[in-house]
Design an enzyme around this catalytic site. Structure first.
Site, PDB file in Angstrom:
ATOM      1  N   CYS A 140       1.494 -29.455  14.415  1.00 32.01           N
ATOM      2  CA  CYS A 140       0.589 -28.892  15.413  1.00 32.01           C
ATOM      3  C   CYS A 140      -0.859 -29.056  14.974  1.00 32.01           C
ATOM      4  O   CYS A 140      -1.743 -29.316  15.787  1.00 32.01           O
ATOM      5  CB  CYS A 140       0.924 -27.424  15.669  1.00 32.01           C
ATOM      6  SG  CYS A 140      -0.055 -26.695  16.999  1.00 32.01           S
ATOM      7  N   GLU A 210       6.314 -31.849  19.509  1.00 34.45           N
ATOM      8  CA  GLU A 210       4.968 -32.070  20.034  1.00 34.45           C
ATOM      9  C   GLU A 210       5.003 -33.053  21.203  1.00 34.45           C
ATOM     10  O   GLU A 210       4.373 -32.826  22.231  1.00 34.45           O
ATOM     11  CB  GLU A 210       4.042 -32.583  18.925  1.00 34.45           C
ATOM     12  CG  GLU A 210       3.618 -31.531  17.926  1.00 34.45           C
ATOM     13  CD  GLU A 210       2.726 -30.476  18.547  1.00 34.45           C
ATOM     14  OE1 GLU A 210       1.873 -30.810  19.400  1.00 34.45           O
ATOM     15  OE2 GLU A 210       2.878 -29.291  18.198  1.00 34.45           O
TER      16      GLU A 210
END
Length: 225
Positions: A140, A210
Site C-alpha cells: 500500500c 492492490e
C-alpha cells in the site's frame, strides 16, 4: 570475490513487477491521467479507500506494537495516525467536491474486495511476525508511491484527479515510503530463508489485492447477493 546479498526490497519488488505493470495498464489508472475515468468509478474508489484506511491504520498500529525498537514503534504509530488523518481530511475534501458528505460515504457498504483485503492484512499482522506484518502492509505504501511517481509527470486534465496524483507523486509521500523500505531491508537481512519466503508470499498477495482494489473501483463492485 564475495557477492553481497540483494536487498530485501529488491527481492520483494522482483516478485511483483508483473503486478505493478498490470496496475499501470489498468483502465482506472489510464482514466485518471487522461481524465476519462467516470466520476462514479472514482467516487466508489474513494468510498472504499476510506473504509480500507480505517483497517490499514489498525494494521499499522499492530506493526508499531510489534516493532523491535522504539524508532519502528514511533514510525508506524505516526503512520497509523496519518492514515486516519488522510481518511478524515483528504477523502472528506474529495467527497465534498463530488457532492457527497463524509457521513454518506461512511454509511455505504464495505465492498467484497475491500473486505477481503483488509481481513487478510489484519489476520497477517496479528498472527504473524513483525517481518510478516511489514511485508503485508508494504504494498500500500510502495505501489502507491511508484504509481504516483509514474503519473505525476502526466498529471490529469481533471483537477480532482490531478490533486490525487500530486499527493501520491510528491516527495513528502516518497520520504515516508523510503523510511519503511529502510526498515524492510534491515529486518529482512536477519531472516532465514523460510521466514523470508513467508514475507514474500504476504507481500505478493497484498500487491495482488492492490490491483484488485483498482479493478473493483473501476467496476464499482457490489456484493452479488
Amino acid at each position: 570475490m564475495v557477492t553481497a546479498a540483494p536487498r530485501t526490497r529488491d527481492v520483494l519488488w522482483s516478485d511483483v513487477e508483473d503486478v505493478y505493470a498490470a496496475i499501470l495498464a489498468h483502465p482506472f489508472i489510464a482514466g485518471l491521467t487522461d481524465g476519462t475515468l467516470p466520476r462514479e468509478a472514482f467516487r466508489h474508489y474513494i468510498v472504499q479507500d476510506a473504509h480500507y484506511l480505517r483497517g490499514y491504520a489498525k494494521a499499522l498500529a499492530v506493526c508499531a506494537a510489534k516493532a523491535p525498537d522504539e524508532d519502528g514503534t514511533v514510525m508506524f504509530a505516526e503512520h497509523a495516525a496519518g492514515a486516519i488523518a488522510a481518511e478524515r481530511d483528504l477523502h472528506a475534501a474529495l467527497m465534498a467536491e463530488m457532492g457527497s458528505p463524509p457521513e454518506e460515504a461512511a454509511a455505504e457498504p464495505v465492498a467484497p474486495t475491500t473486505r477481503a483485503y483488509v481481513s487478510y492484512m489484519l489476520a497477517t499482522v496479528y498472527g504473524g511476525s513483525f517481518a510478516e506484518a511489514v511485508g503485508a502492509v508494504l504494498p500500500c505504501y510502495w505501489i502507491y508511491a511508484r504509481v504516483g511517481e509514474e503519473l505525476v509527470a502526466r498529471s490529469s486534465p481533471d483537477p480532482l484527479y490531478a490533486r490525487w496524483i500530486a499527493m501520491y507523486g510528491g516527495a513528502e509521500f516518497q520520504a515516508v515510503v523510503d523510511a519503511v523500505l529502510e526498515v524492510t531491508d534491515r529486518v529482512g537481512a536477519t531472516l532465514s530463508e523460510t521466514e523470508l519466503a513467508r514475507v514474500r508470499e504476504h507481500h505478493r498477495t497484498t500487491s495482488r489485492y492492490e490491483w484488485m482494489f483498482w479493478d473493483a473501483g473501476y467496476r464499482q463492485e457490489q456484493w452479488p447477493v
